[in-house]
Design a protein around this motif. Structure first.
Motif, PDB file in Angstrom:
ATOM      1  N   CYS A 144      43.183  24.730  36.927  1.00  0.00           N
ATOM      2  CA  CYS A 144      42.494  24.513  38.204  1.00  0.00           C
ATOM      3  C   CYS A 144      41.186  23.767  37.983  1.00  0.00           C
ATOM      4  CB  CYS A 144      42.224  25.844  38.901  1.00  0.00           C
ATOM      5  SG  CYS A 144      43.698  26.737  39.435  1.00  0.00           S
ATOM      6  N   HIS A 145      40.442  24.144  36.938  1.00  0.00           N
ATOM      7  CA  HIS A 145      39.206  23.441  36.588  1.00  0.00           C
ATOM      8  C   HIS A 145      39.495  21.965  36.315  1.00  0.00           C
ATOM      9  CE1 HIS A 145      35.982  26.575  35.881  1.00  0.00           C
ATOM     10  NE2 HIS A 145      37.041  27.328  36.126  1.00  0.00           N
ATOM     11  N   LYS A 146      40.589  21.698  35.594  1.00  0.00           N
ATOM     12  CA  LYS A 146      40.935  20.316  35.249  1.00  0.00           C
ATOM     13  C   LYS A 146      41.308  19.508  36.497  1.00  0.00           C
ATOM     14  CE  LYS A 146      41.848  19.034  31.418  1.00  0.00           C
ATOM     15  NZ  LYS A 146      41.121  18.220  30.410  1.00  0.00           N
ATOM     16  N   HIS A 147      41.869  20.189  37.481  1.00  0.00           N
ATOM     17  CA  HIS A 147      42.295  19.496  38.700  1.00  0.00           C
ATOM     18  C   HIS A 147      41.101  19.080  39.562  1.00  0.00           C
ATOM     19  CE1 HIS A 147      44.682  18.579  42.285  1.00  0.00           C
ATOM     20  NE2 HIS A 147      43.824  19.319  42.980  1.00  0.00           N
ATOM     21  N   LEU A 148      40.074  19.901  39.580  1.00  0.00           N
ATOM     22  CA  LEU A 148      38.925  19.625  40.452  1.00  0.00           C
ATOM     23  C   LEU A 148      38.167  18.369  40.021  1.00  0.00           C
ATOM     24  CD1 LEU A 148      37.128  22.991  41.248  1.00  0.00           C
ATOM     25  CD2 LEU A 148      38.505  21.596  42.774  1.00  0.00           C
ATOM     26  N   LYS A 149      37.777  17.601  41.010  1.00  0.00           N
ATOM     27  CA  LYS A 149      36.876  16.462  40.777  1.00  0.00           C
ATOM     28  C   LYS A 149      35.923  16.398  41.949  1.00  0.00           C
ATOM     29  CE  LYS A 149      36.647  11.531  39.718  1.00  0.00           C
ATOM     30  NZ  LYS A 149      37.421  10.274  39.500  1.00  0.00           N
ATOM     31  N   LEU A 150      34.631  16.612  41.650  1.00  0.00           N
ATOM     32  CA  LEU A 150      33.601  16.644  42.684  1.00  0.00           C
ATOM     33  C   LEU A 150      32.666  15.457  42.481  1.00  0.00           C
ATOM     34  CD1 LEU A 150      32.725  20.470  42.459  1.00  0.00           C
ATOM     35  CD2 LEU A 150      34.614  19.368  43.659  1.00  0.00           C
ATOM     36  N   PRO A 151      32.934  14.327  43.115  1.00  0.00           N
ATOM     37  CA  PRO A 151      32.133  13.114  42.870  1.00  0.00           C
ATOM     38  C   PRO A 151      30.682  13.246  43.306  1.00  0.00           C
ATOM     39  CG  PRO A 151      33.627  12.780  44.722  1.00  0.00           C
ATOM     40  CD  PRO A 151      34.005  14.077  44.094  1.00  0.00           C
ATOM     41  N   ASN A 152      30.380  14.150  44.240  1.00  0.00           N
ATOM     42  CA  ASN A 152      29.006  14.269  44.748  1.00  0.00           C
ATOM     43  C   ASN A 152      28.205  15.381  44.064  1.00  0.00           C
ATOM     44  OD1 ASN A 152      29.561  12.211  46.605  1.00  0.00           O
ATOM     45  ND2 ASN A 152      30.324  13.662  48.134  1.00  0.00           N
ATOM     46  N   LEU A 153      28.789  16.035  43.063  1.00  0.00           N
ATOM     47  CA  LEU A 153      28.062  17.095  42.374  1.00  0.00           C
ATOM     48  C   LEU A 153      27.056  16.470  41.406  1.00  0.00           C
ATOM     49  CD1 LEU A 153      27.925  20.211  42.003  1.00  0.00           C
ATOM     50  CD2 LEU A 153      29.462  19.904  40.038  1.00  0.00           C
ATOM     51  N   PRO A 154      25.785  16.766  41.542  1.00  0.00           N
ATOM     52  CA  PRO A 154      24.783  16.175  40.639  1.00  0.00           C
ATOM     53  C   PRO A 154      25.038  16.558  39.181  1.00  0.00           C
ATOM     54  CG  PRO A 154      23.721  17.151  42.564  1.00  0.00           C
ATOM     55  CD  PRO A 154      25.155  17.601  42.596  1.00  0.00           C
ATOM     56  N   GLU A 155      24.693  15.671  38.291  1.00  0.00           N
ATOM     57  CA  GLU A 155      24.874  15.920  36.862  1.00  0.00           C
ATOM     58  C   GLU A 155      24.015  17.120  36.432  1.00  0.00           C
ATOM     59  OE1 GLU A 155      24.483  13.544  32.573  1.00  0.00           O
ATOM     60  OE2 GLU A 155      24.092  12.514  34.478  1.00  0.00           O
ATOM     61  N   GLY A 156      24.612  17.995  35.648  1.00  0.00           N
ATOM     62  CA  GLY A 156      23.901  19.161  35.155  1.00  0.00           C
ATOM     63  C   GLY A 156      24.011  20.384  36.039  1.00  0.00           C
ATOM     64  N   VAL A 157      24.568  20.236  37.249  1.00  0.00           N
ATOM     65  CA  VAL A 157      24.750  21.372  38.159  1.00  0.00           C
ATOM     66  C   VAL A 157      26.083  22.046  37.844  1.00  0.00           C
ATOM     67  CG1 VAL A 157      25.033  22.101  40.562  1.00  0.00           C
ATOM     68  CG2 VAL A 157      23.357  20.326  39.963  1.00  0.00           C
ATOM     69  N   HIS A 158      26.067  23.353  37.775  1.00  0.00           N
ATOM     70  CA  HIS A 158      27.280  24.089  37.433  1.00  0.00           C
ATOM     71  C   HIS A 158      28.292  24.042  38.569  1.00  0.00           C
ATOM     72  CE1 HIS A 158      24.301  26.200  34.669  1.00  0.00           C
ATOM     73  NE2 HIS A 158      25.158  25.603  33.873  1.00  0.00           N
ATOM     74  N   LEU A 159      29.544  24.299  38.223  1.00  0.00           N
ATOM     75  CA  LEU A 159      30.633  24.208  39.187  1.00  0.00           C
ATOM     76  C   LEU A 159      30.479  25.272  40.279  1.00  0.00           C
ATOM     77  CD1 LEU A 159      33.319  22.594  39.577  1.00  0.00           C
ATOM     78  CD2 LEU A 159      34.478  24.535  38.519  1.00  0.00           C
ATOM     79  N   PRO A 160      30.401  24.875  41.548  1.00  0.00           N
ATOM     80  CA  PRO A 160      30.198  25.851  42.628  1.00  0.00           C
ATOM     81  C   PRO A 160      31.513  26.466  43.113  1.00  0.00           C
ATOM     82  CG  PRO A 160      30.139  23.643  43.536  1.00  0.00           C
ATOM     83  CD  PRO A 160      30.343  23.483  42.038  1.00  0.00           C
ATOM     84  N   TYR A 161      32.356  26.863  42.187  1.00  0.00           N
ATOM     85  CA  TYR A 161      33.669  27.413  42.512  1.00  0.00           C
ATOM     86  C   TYR A 161      33.932  28.689  41.712  1.00  0.00           C
ATOM     87  CZ  TYR A 161      35.515  23.416  45.154  1.00  0.00           C
ATOM     88  OH  TYR A 161      35.738  22.457  46.107  1.00  0.00           O
ATOM     89  N   THR A 162      34.844  29.496  42.229  1.00  0.00           N
ATOM     90  CA  THR A 162      35.406  30.638  41.526  1.00  0.00           C
ATOM     91  C   THR A 162      36.905  30.618  41.792  1.00  0.00           C
ATOM     92  OG1 THR A 162      33.415  31.987  41.805  1.00  0.00           O
ATOM     93  CG2 THR A 162      35.453  33.156  41.337  1.00  0.00           C
ATOM     94  N   PHE A 163      37.711  30.941  40.786  1.00  0.00           N
ATOM     95  CA  PHE A 163      39.157  30.963  40.959  1.00  0.00           C
ATOM     96  C   PHE A 163      39.685  32.375  40.724  1.00  0.00           C
ATOM     97  CE2 PHE A 163      38.251  26.567  39.738  1.00  0.00           C
ATOM     98  CZ  PHE A 163      38.874  25.893  40.775  1.00  0.00           C
TER      99      PHE A 163
END
Length: 448
Positions: A144-163
């Motif tokens: 699931c992590h590999k599938h996600l692509k967040l183009p607007n997430l700033p560099e260095g910000v952690h993933l705002p998701y939980t699975f």
């Protein structure tokens, strides 16, 4: 639900060619052949230059924690992730992904890590399947992590998701016995997505005779949640790359509908159908004396056992080492615990070492706190010839109020070397378990 085996085989064969080429250096053979059906592998995956190796499972776990901004060590008050909520994207901001984008693999390095071997090996030298279920659950989240692509997430910000794991679709096992001293490879990819749900196919292999042989495969249905696990979060849609991907993707909606239909038709929600009611009357006749003056008496036919005398139970205290990334009991731990007591129940019933043939769909109804007491009860609910169907119920106990809440129900099919003693229900609610167990057994044995 029944079609899921065929879809999983198609997913497996779809990716398998590239993996076999890495091992043998030769052109990949046709897809893995079962007694039910087989498929030809797609070839475009062979030509891909996308890096898909994720290292060991320990490295996968570390990678996930790093992406989520988590650190090793237990804290009763989890690190706050509320600051990440503002980075939650909208569905229209997420670009489409291909199945290949999430395709990855990881290894369990049993050949080089004796300490790891002790954790995984059974007393006969084979691998404990319960341990592998834990790894498959974790690996599905990694896909699931590999599938996600967040183009607007700033560099260095952690993933705002939980699975979180919603359910595990039917799991079948091959006749290959995993060696406790050889590496095992997990592979998988996202095979379907909804708005916030993600289906992942995961399979396991081990090298036998110089080439990878398949051990098992499963379909995981995961839910994408926001950073604080308080609401659903959108995921990237899938843009199929070819006709085979289109077929796999289209099957996802069908499997969802089948799951909903099966849930609605559960024996615990609607009355048995006509053939099942006839079967119930036959059971009544077999276990009731012919003498009408003894209607309150039940008799046990020869070579039979009452269901009430055919169960095993254990109460497990959970600890922080069993937690997932949001301080709840890890679903893989529940699956392992349930499988191991079910195997023990089947062993004691058969009086010989059983072989795990199949695991029916597993659903996760409620989260389990890391300070819980978990009662696992494994019932023999149906038998036929040399097969034993086990229903295992997981209840969370509250030591202060004596209340208990069921969080999971698992169904396992085991085979034995010889025909087993027939199990029979004695009460009405046991008869419902018997009917449900029979349904699960017939579904897993039906041609696909």
């Amino acid at each position: 639900m029944l079609r899921s085996l065929g879809v999983a085989e198609k997913c497996w064969s779809f990716m398998q060619g590239r993996n076999l080429m890495k091992v043998s250096g030769k052109q990949a053979p046709n897809a893995w052949i079962t007694s039910r059906r087989h498929y030809s592998p797609a070839i475009h995956i062979h030509r891909s230059t996308v890096a898909n190796e994720s290292g060991t499972m320990a490295e996968v776990k570390q990678g996930m924690m790093k992406r989520l901004g988590l650190e090793p060590g237990y804290n009763p008050q989890p690190k706050s992730r509320e600051h990440l909520l503002k980075y939650q994207p909208k569905l229209e901001d997420l670009p489409p992904r291909a199945m290949l984008d999430s395709f990855t693999s990881a290894t369990i390095p049993l050949s080089t890590d004796p300490t790891l071997q002790d954790k995984y090996v059974s007393y006969q030298g084979n691998v404990r399947m319960g341990r592998l279920l834990e790894d498959m659950d974790l690996f599905a989240a990694w896909c699931c992590h590999k599938h996600l692509k967040l183009p607007n997430l700033p560099e260095g910000v952690h993933l705002p998701y939980t699975f979180v794991t919603i359910l595990v679709d039917r799991i079948d096992f091959t006749n290959v016995l995993a060696d406790g001293t050889k590496d095992i490879r997990l592979s998988g990819h996202v095979s379907w997505v909804g708005t916030s749900s993600i289906e992942v196919v995961v399979w396991l292999e081990q090298i036998v005779g110089g080439k990878y042989e398949k051990l098992t495969r499963a379909l995981f249905l995961m839910a994408a949640r926001n950073a604080t696990n308080t609401s659903a979060a959108p995921v990237n849609p899938i843009n199929p790359a070819n006709e085979e991907e289109k077929e796999i993707l289209a099957g996802g909606a069908d499997r969802k509908k089948r799951r909903q239909t099966l849930m609605a038709q559960s024996i615990f929600k609607v009355e048995p159908n006509d053939p099942e009611q006839t079967l119930m009357y036959e059971l009544y006749q077999r276990t009731t004396p012919a003498n009408t003056l003894q209607l309150n008496k039940r008799i046990l036919p020869p070579n039979c056992r009452w269901m009430a005398n055919s169960f095993q139970m254990s109460t497990i205290p959970s600890f922080p080492e069993h937690r997932n990334h949001h301080n709840r009991v890890f679903g893989g731990f529940l699956m392992r615990s349930a499988l191991e007591i079910s195997w023990a129940a089947a062993f004691l019933y058969c009086k010989s070492r059983p072989k795990l043939e199949h695991i029916s769909d597993i659903s996760f109804e409620k989260p389990v706190s890391v300070d819980s007491f978990i009662k696992m009860t494994a019932y023999v609910v149906y038998t036929k010839k040399n097969y034993v169907q086990i229903m295992t119920v997981a209840d969370v106990l509250d030591p202060h109020t004596d209340s208990q809440v069921t969080t999971n129900t698992f169904y396992y099919t085991f085979s034995c070397n010889e025909d087993v003693t027939e199990v029979l229900p004695r009460s009405y609610h046991e008869t419902m378990w018997y009917i449900q167990g029979r349904r699960k057994f017939e579904a897993c044995r039906a041609p696909q």
